[in-house]
Design a protein around this motif. Structure first.
Motif, short mmCIF file in Angstrom:
data_model
loop_
_atom_site.label_atom_id
_atom_site.label_comp_id
_atom_site.label_asym_id
_atom_site.label_seq_id
_atom_site.Cartn_x
_atom_site.Cartn_y
_atom_site.Cartn_z
N LYS A 1 0.83 -1.21 0.00
CA LYS A 1 0.00 0.00 0.00
C LYS A 1 0.86 1.26 0.00
N THR A 2 2.14 1.05 -0.09
CA THR A 2 3.09 2.13 -0.33
C THR A 2 4.32 1.50 -0.97
N GLU A 3 5.20 2.32 -1.50
CA GLU A 3 6.44 1.81 -2.08
C GLU A 3 7.53 1.78 -1.01
N ILE A 4 8.29 0.71 -1.00
CA ILE A 4 9.45 0.64 -0.10
C ILE A 4 10.71 0.58 -0.94
N ASN A 5 11.83 0.97 -0.35
CA ASN A 5 13.06 1.07 -1.14
C ASN A 5 13.64 -0.31 -1.45
N SER A 6 14.54 -0.34 -2.39
CA SER A 6 15.11 -1.60 -2.87
C SER A 6 15.83 -2.36 -1.78
N GLN A 7 16.46 -1.65 -0.84
CA GLN A 7 17.17 -2.31 0.25
C GLN A 7 16.20 -3.10 1.12
N ASN A 8 15.06 -2.51 1.44
CA ASN A 8 14.07 -3.21 2.25
C ASN A 8 13.42 -4.35 1.47
N ILE A 9 13.20 -4.14 0.19
CA ILE A 9 12.67 -5.23 -0.64
C ILE A 9 13.62 -6.43 -0.60
N ALA A 10 14.90 -6.18 -0.76
CA ALA A 10 15.89 -7.26 -0.73
C ALA A 10 15.91 -7.95 0.62
N ARG B 1 5.54 1.65 -12.19
CA ARG B 1 6.81 0.94 -12.38
C ARG B 1 7.22 0.12 -11.15
N TYR B 2 6.59 0.38 -10.03
CA TYR B 2 7.01 -0.25 -8.78
C TYR B 2 6.96 -1.78 -8.85
N TYR B 3 5.93 -2.31 -9.51
CA TYR B 3 5.75 -3.77 -9.54
C TYR B 3 6.91 -4.49 -10.21
N ARG B 4 7.70 -3.78 -11.02
CA ARG B 4 8.80 -4.42 -11.72
C ARG B 4 9.94 -4.82 -10.79
N GLU B 5 9.86 -4.38 -9.54
CA GLU B 5 10.87 -4.75 -8.55
C GLU B 5 10.75 -6.21 -8.11
N PHE B 6 9.64 -6.86 -8.48
CA PHE B 6 9.32 -8.15 -7.88
C PHE B 6 9.25 -9.27 -8.93
N ASP B 7 9.43 -10.50 -8.45
CA ASP B 7 9.34 -11.68 -9.30
C ASP B 7 7.98 -11.73 -9.98
N ALA B 8 7.97 -11.85 -11.30
CA ALA B 8 6.71 -11.83 -12.06
C ALA B 8 5.77 -12.94 -11.63
N ASN B 9 6.31 -14.05 -11.14
CA ASN B 9 5.47 -15.18 -10.72
C ASN B 9 4.72 -14.92 -9.41
N THR B 10 4.97 -13.78 -8.79
CA THR B 10 4.31 -13.45 -7.52
C THR B 10 3.33 -12.29 -7.65
N LEU B 11 3.21 -11.68 -8.82
CA LEU B 11 2.53 -10.39 -8.95
C LEU B 11 1.01 -10.52 -9.02
N VAL B 12 0.35 -9.73 -8.18
CA VAL B 12 -1.11 -9.62 -8.18
C VAL B 12 -1.46 -8.14 -8.20
N SER B 13 -2.35 -7.73 -9.10
CA SER B 13 -2.76 -6.33 -9.16
C SER B 13 -3.96 -6.10 -8.24
N LEU B 14 -3.95 -4.94 -7.57
CA LEU B 14 -5.04 -4.56 -6.67
C LEU B 14 -5.42 -3.12 -6.94
N ASP B 15 -6.74 -2.87 -7.00
CA ASP B 15 -7.21 -1.49 -7.03
C ASP B 15 -8.65 -1.44 -6.53
N ASP B 16 -9.09 -0.22 -6.21
CA ASP B 16 -10.44 0.00 -5.73
C ASP B 16 -11.26 0.54 -6.90
N TYR B 17 -12.12 -0.31 -7.45
CA TYR B 17 -12.88 0.07 -8.64
C TYR B 17 -14.30 0.52 -8.30
#
Length: 311
Positions: A126-135, A156-172
Motif C-alpha cells: 500500500k506504499t512503495e518501499i526502497n530496494s534495500q528493504n525489498i531485498a 513501475r514499482y511492480y517491476r521490482e518483484f518476481d513476475a510469478n508473484t505479482l497480483v494487481s489490486l485497485d479500488d474500482y
C-alpha cells in the motif's frame, strides 16, 4: 486467479463461508484476502471452513483497521485455534506501508519465529518501499505473492518483484457519500479479469462492491441501496438499486422492498441468474427483509460468483 479483498466483518465472512459450500469445485479460482477486524466465532468458523474445503486464502496479520490492529499475537492465536495444524494451503499476509517499513527487521523476526504450517507470505503493497528493504524481505522470507495496490504506488514499482508473484489490486467501486446518491445509476467497475495475465500478473484483486473505505458505523440509513455486479459485453459494471422513500430513517423494511423490487424486475428483464440473485428473488417473493447485513453478503457473493464464472 482472483483475490477478493475482504475485511473480516460478520457478513463478509459469512459470504465466504457460504460460497465454500455453493462452489466447492471452483475454489481453485479464488484466494481471498482477509483483513481481520474483530475476534469472533464467525472469523474462527470461516477460517475452519476454508481449510475444510481445501481453499487457499490469505490472512493479514497486521490489519490497519478494526479492533485487531496491532494485535499480532491475538491473530496468530485465532489462526492456530481455527486451522488444523497439518493444513498449509494458506498464506500469512502483511500490509506494507510506512508503518511496516519502519519495523522491517522486527517483522521478519516475528514471522520466522512462528510455529505455523503456512504456505509463504503475501505482501500487500500500500506504499512503495526502497530496494534495500525489498531485498531484506525477499531474502529472509518465502514470498508467495506481491499484491500491488496501484492507486497507492507507481506503475513501475511492480517491476521490482518476481513476475510469478505479482497480483494487481485497485479500488474500482465508485463510492458515494450517501446511499441516495446512487439513485438510478450504474457505474463501470473493471476489465482487469481480461487483461491481468497479458499484463504479466498471476492474479488480480479488488474490494468488491464495498470499496476500500472502512467504517464501523451502524446507523440507520435514509436510503437502502443494493449494489449488483454484472457483465456488460466485456466490462464488469455495478447496477445500483435504491429505495424511493428516503426522507427519513423510518421503515427500513419498506425501503428494502422498494430497492429489491427494482432489482428483481431488472434481473428478470436481463435474464441474470446467480445464487445471490436467486436468493434476492426468494426474499422479494416472500416479502422478507433479512437485515442490511444480508444485502451486503449477497452483493459480495454475487460479485465473486460473477468473476468465478468469467475467469
Amino acid at each position: 486467479m482472483y483475490f477478493p479483498y475482504l475485511r473480516g466483518k460478520q457478513f463478509e465472512l459469512i459470504a465466504l463461508r457460504e460460497l465454500c459450500v455453493l462452489f466447492p469445485q471452483e475454489l481453485n479460482k479464488i484466494s481471498p484476502i482477509i483483513e481481520p477486524v474483530k475476534a469472533s466465532s464467525t472469523l474462527n468458523s470461516t477460517l475452519a471452513e476454508l481449510a475444510n474445503r481445501n481453499a487457499n486464502f490469505n490472512i493479514i496479520i497486521n490489519p490497519r483497521v478494526g479492533d485487531l490492529e496491532g494485535q499480532y499475537e491475538r491473530i496468530i492465536e485465532i489462526i492456530s485455534s481455527s486451522i488444523p495444524e497439518e493444513y498449509n494451503n494458506y498464506q500469512l499476509a502483511v500490509i506494507i506501508d510506512s508503518k511496516t517499513e519502519r519495523n522491517i527487521a522486527a517483522l521478519i523476526e516475528f514471522i520466522n519465529g512462528l510455529e505455523l504450517n503456512f504456505n509463504g507470505i503475501t505482501l500487500i503493497h500500500k506504499t512503495e518501499i526502497n530496494s534495500q528493504n525489498i531485498a531484506q524481505i525477499t531474502n529472509q522470507l518465502d514470498i508467495a505473492y506481491n499484491v500491488i495496490y496501484f492507486s497507492k504506488t507507481s506503475r513501475r514499482y511492480y517491476r521490482e518483484f518476481d513476475a510469478n508473484t505479482l497480483v494487481s489490486l485497485d479500488d474500482y467501486f465508485e463510492e458515494q457519500s450517501r446511499n441516495a446518491d446512487y439513485l438510478n445509476q450504474e457505474s463501470d467497475f473493471s476489465k482487469e479479469y481480461r487483461y491481468y495475465i497479458q499484463d504479466g500478473f498471476v492474479g488480480f484483486s479488488d474490494f468488491l462492491t464495498i470499496g476500500d473505505n472502512y467504517s464501523e458505523s451502524g446507523f440507520l440509513p435514509r436510503a437502502v441501496a443494493i449494489h449488483l455486479s454484472y457483465l456488460d459485453n466485456d466490462q464488469i459494471k455495478v447496477k445500483h438499486f435504491v429505495s424511493d422513500s428516503n426522507e427519513d430513517v423510518a421503515d427500513i423494511g419498506g425501503k428494502f422492498s422498494e430497492a429489491i423490487n427494482k432489482l428483481v424486475v431488472w434481473c428478470n428483464e436481463n435474464n441474470l441468474n446467480t445464487a445471490a440473485i436467486n436468493e434476492f428473488r426468494d426474499l422479494q417473493e416472500r416479502g422478507h427483509f433479512p437485515g442490511l447485513g444480508t444485502l451486503k453478503k449477497l452483493s459480495i457473493m454475487n460479485h465473486i460468483e460473477l468473476i468465478i464464472n468469467i475467469i
